[in-house]
Design a protein around this motif. Structure first.
Motif, PDB file in Angstrom:
ATOM      1  N   LEU A  44      31.826  76.192  40.678  1.00 18.83           N
ATOM      2  CA  LEU A  44      32.054  74.744  40.676  1.00 18.83           C
ATOM      3  C   LEU A  44      30.865  74.033  41.323  1.00 18.83           C
ATOM      4  CD1 LEU A  44      35.775  74.709  41.851  1.00 18.83           C
ATOM      5  CD2 LEU A  44      34.926  74.185  39.578  1.00 18.83           C
ATOM      6  N   PRO A  45      30.759  72.707  41.171  1.00 16.37           N
ATOM      7  CA  PRO A  45      29.700  71.978  41.871  1.00 16.37           C
ATOM      8  C   PRO A  45      29.823  72.137  43.393  1.00 16.37           C
ATOM      9  CG  PRO A  45      30.696  70.600  40.182  1.00 16.37           C
ATOM     10  CD  PRO A  45      31.515  71.844  40.264  1.00 16.37           C
ATOM     11  N   GLN A  46      28.722  71.956  44.086  1.00 17.86           N
ATOM     12  CA  GLN A  46      28.668  72.191  45.534  1.00 17.86           C
ATOM     13  C   GLN A  46      29.601  71.279  46.326  1.00 17.86           C
ATOM     14  OE1 GLN A  46      27.663  74.744  46.697  1.00 17.86           O
ATOM     15  NE2 GLN A  46      25.482  75.127  46.609  1.00 17.86           N
ATOM     16  N   GLU A  47      29.947  70.109  45.805  1.00 22.29           N
ATOM     17  CA  GLU A  47      30.838  69.203  46.534  1.00 22.29           C
ATOM     18  C   GLU A  47      32.192  69.861  46.807  1.00 22.29           C
ATOM     19  OE1 GLU A  47      29.534  68.090  43.417  1.00 22.29           O
ATOM     20  OE2 GLU A  47      27.755  67.320  44.431  1.00 22.29           O
ATOM     21  N   TYR A  48      32.630  70.691  45.876  1.00 23.90           N
ATOM     22  CA  TYR A  48      33.921  71.348  46.031  1.00 23.90           C
ATOM     23  C   TYR A  48      33.905  72.433  47.105  1.00 23.90           C
ATOM     24  CZ  TYR A  48      35.373  68.984  41.794  1.00 23.90           C
ATOM     25  OH  TYR A  48      35.688  68.033  40.876  1.00 23.90           O
ATOM     26  N   ALA A  49      32.727  72.868  47.501  1.00 26.12           N
ATOM     27  CA  ALA A  49      32.626  73.886  48.551  1.00 26.12           C
ATOM     28  C   ALA A  49      33.150  73.351  49.879  1.00 26.12           C
ATOM     29  CB  ALA A  49      31.181  74.343  48.707  1.00 26.12           C
ATOM     30  N   ILE A  50      33.141  72.059  50.054  1.00 29.07           N
ATOM     31  CA  ILE A  50      33.688  71.433  51.259  1.00 29.07           C
ATOM     32  C   ILE A  50      35.106  70.919  50.990  1.00 29.07           C
ATOM     33  CG2 ILE A  50      33.383  69.557  52.923  1.00 29.07           C
ATOM     34  CD1 ILE A  50      31.332  71.814  53.171  1.00 29.07           C
ATOM     35  N   LEU A  51      35.323  70.316  49.837  1.00 30.79           N
ATOM     36  CA  LEU A  51      36.619  69.698  49.542  1.00 30.79           C
ATOM     37  C   LEU A  51      37.763  70.709  49.459  1.00 30.79           C
ATOM     38  CD1 LEU A  51      35.591  67.013  46.899  1.00 30.79           C
ATOM     39  CD2 LEU A  51      36.177  66.673  49.284  1.00 30.79           C
ATOM     40  N   ILE A  52      37.538  71.848  48.851  1.00 27.77           N
ATOM     41  CA  ILE A  52      38.612  72.834  48.689  1.00 27.77           C
ATOM     42  C   ILE A  52      39.097  73.378  50.035  1.00 27.77           C
ATOM     43  CG2 ILE A  52      39.155  75.124  47.767  1.00 27.77           C
ATOM     44  CD1 ILE A  52      37.515  74.351  45.297  1.00 27.77           C
ATOM     45  N   PRO A  53      38.203  73.828  50.939  1.00 26.88           N
ATOM     46  CA  PRO A  53      38.703  74.304  52.237  1.00 26.88           C
ATOM     47  C   PRO A  53      39.348  73.207  53.085  1.00 26.88           C
ATOM     48  CG  PRO A  53      36.515  75.154  51.849  1.00 26.88           C
ATOM     49  CD  PRO A  53      36.789  74.154  50.785  1.00 26.88           C
ATOM     50  N   VAL A  54      38.834  71.981  53.001  1.00 30.95           N
ATOM     51  CA  VAL A  54      39.448  70.884  53.755  1.00 30.95           C
ATOM     52  C   VAL A  54      40.849  70.605  53.223  1.00 30.95           C
ATOM     53  CG1 VAL A  54      39.311  68.396  54.187  1.00 30.95           C
ATOM     54  CG2 VAL A  54      37.290  69.815  54.486  1.00 30.95           C
ATOM     55  N   PHE A  55      41.008  70.566  51.922  1.00 25.41           N
ATOM     56  CA  PHE A  55      42.322  70.344  51.322  1.00 25.41           C
ATOM     57  C   PHE A  55      43.280  71.481  51.676  1.00 25.41           C
ATOM     58  CE2 PHE A  55      45.283  70.854  47.737  1.00 25.41           C
ATOM     59  CZ  PHE A  55      45.931  69.634  47.820  1.00 25.41           C
ATOM     60  N   ALA A  56      42.801  72.722  51.582  1.00 25.60           N
ATOM     61  CA  ALA A  56      43.646  73.869  51.922  1.00 25.60           C
ATOM     62  C   ALA A  56      44.047  73.830  53.392  1.00 25.60           C
ATOM     63  CB  ALA A  56      42.917  75.173  51.600  1.00 25.60           C
ATOM     64  N   GLY A  57      43.143  73.431  54.262  1.00 31.44           N
ATOM     65  CA  GLY A  57      43.462  73.314  55.680  1.00 31.44           C
ATOM     66  C   GLY A  57      44.496  72.236  55.946  1.00 31.44           C
ATOM     67  N   MET A  58      44.381  71.118  55.248  1.00 34.09           N
ATOM     68  CA  MET A  58      45.354  70.044  55.421  1.00 34.09           C
ATOM     69  C   MET A  58      46.739  70.481  54.934  1.00 34.09           C
ATOM     70  SD  MET A  58      43.861  67.570  56.908  1.00 34.09           S
ATOM     71  CE  MET A  58      44.961  66.222  56.642  1.00 34.09           C
ATOM     72  N   VAL A  59      46.798  71.167  53.809  1.00 30.73           N
ATOM     73  CA  VAL A  59      48.079  71.657  53.297  1.00 30.73           C
ATOM     74  C   VAL A  59      48.686  72.662  54.274  1.00 30.73           C
ATOM     75  CG1 VAL A  59      49.125  73.047  51.452  1.00 30.73           C
ATOM     76  CG2 VAL A  59      47.550  71.202  50.879  1.00 30.73           C
ATOM     77  N   LEU A  60      47.864  73.568  54.797  1.00 32.01           N
ATOM     78  CA  LEU A  60      48.343  74.548  55.767  1.00 32.01           C
ATOM     79  C   LEU A  60      48.855  73.866  57.026  1.00 32.01           C
ATOM     80  CD1 LEU A  60      48.583  77.579  56.497  1.00 32.01           C
ATOM     81  CD2 LEU A  60      46.327  77.358  57.544  1.00 32.01           C
ATOM     82  N   LEU A  61      48.156  72.866  57.500  1.00 31.60           N
ATOM     83  CA  LEU A  61      48.581  72.124  58.688  1.00 31.60           C
ATOM     84  C   LEU A  61      49.893  71.390  58.440  1.00 31.60           C
ATOM     85  CD1 LEU A  61      47.718  71.377  61.586  1.00 31.60           C
ATOM     86  CD2 LEU A  61      46.589  69.383  60.611  1.00 31.60           C
TER      87      LEU A  61
END
Length: 80
Positions: A44-61
């Motif tokens: 995927l484009p490099q922007e998703y390298a930050i967005l995916i872990p942040v989203f996953a962290g928010m869902v986990l939280l």
């Protein structure tokens, strides 16, 4: 049952190692490869390298907070 537990553990380890390897290659090595190289089609484009872990962290939280809330409500009902 022991064999099934080992199989599940192996599967989870394999999936975790695969995700770690993919993400590490995507974030650390891929920026140094030319943009017209064929390997860029698999990522995927490099922007998703930050967005995916942040989203996953928010869902986990969120799930963690909901779980703690349910446990607190359940323990409060037992005391009453």
């Amino acid at each position: 049952m022991e064999l099934a537990d080992k199989a599940v553990g192996f599967l989870l380890s394999y999936i975790s190692l695969s995700i770690f390897t993919y993400y590490t290659f995507w974030v650390i090595i891929l920026p140094f490869v030319n943009n017209d190289h064929f390997i860029h089609r698999y990522f995927l484009p490099q922007e998703y390298a930050i967005l995916i872990p942040v989203f996953a962290g928010m869902v986990l939280l969120c799930f963690l907070c909901i779980f703690i809330g349910f446990v607190m409500l359940k323990s409060k009902k037992k005391k009453a």
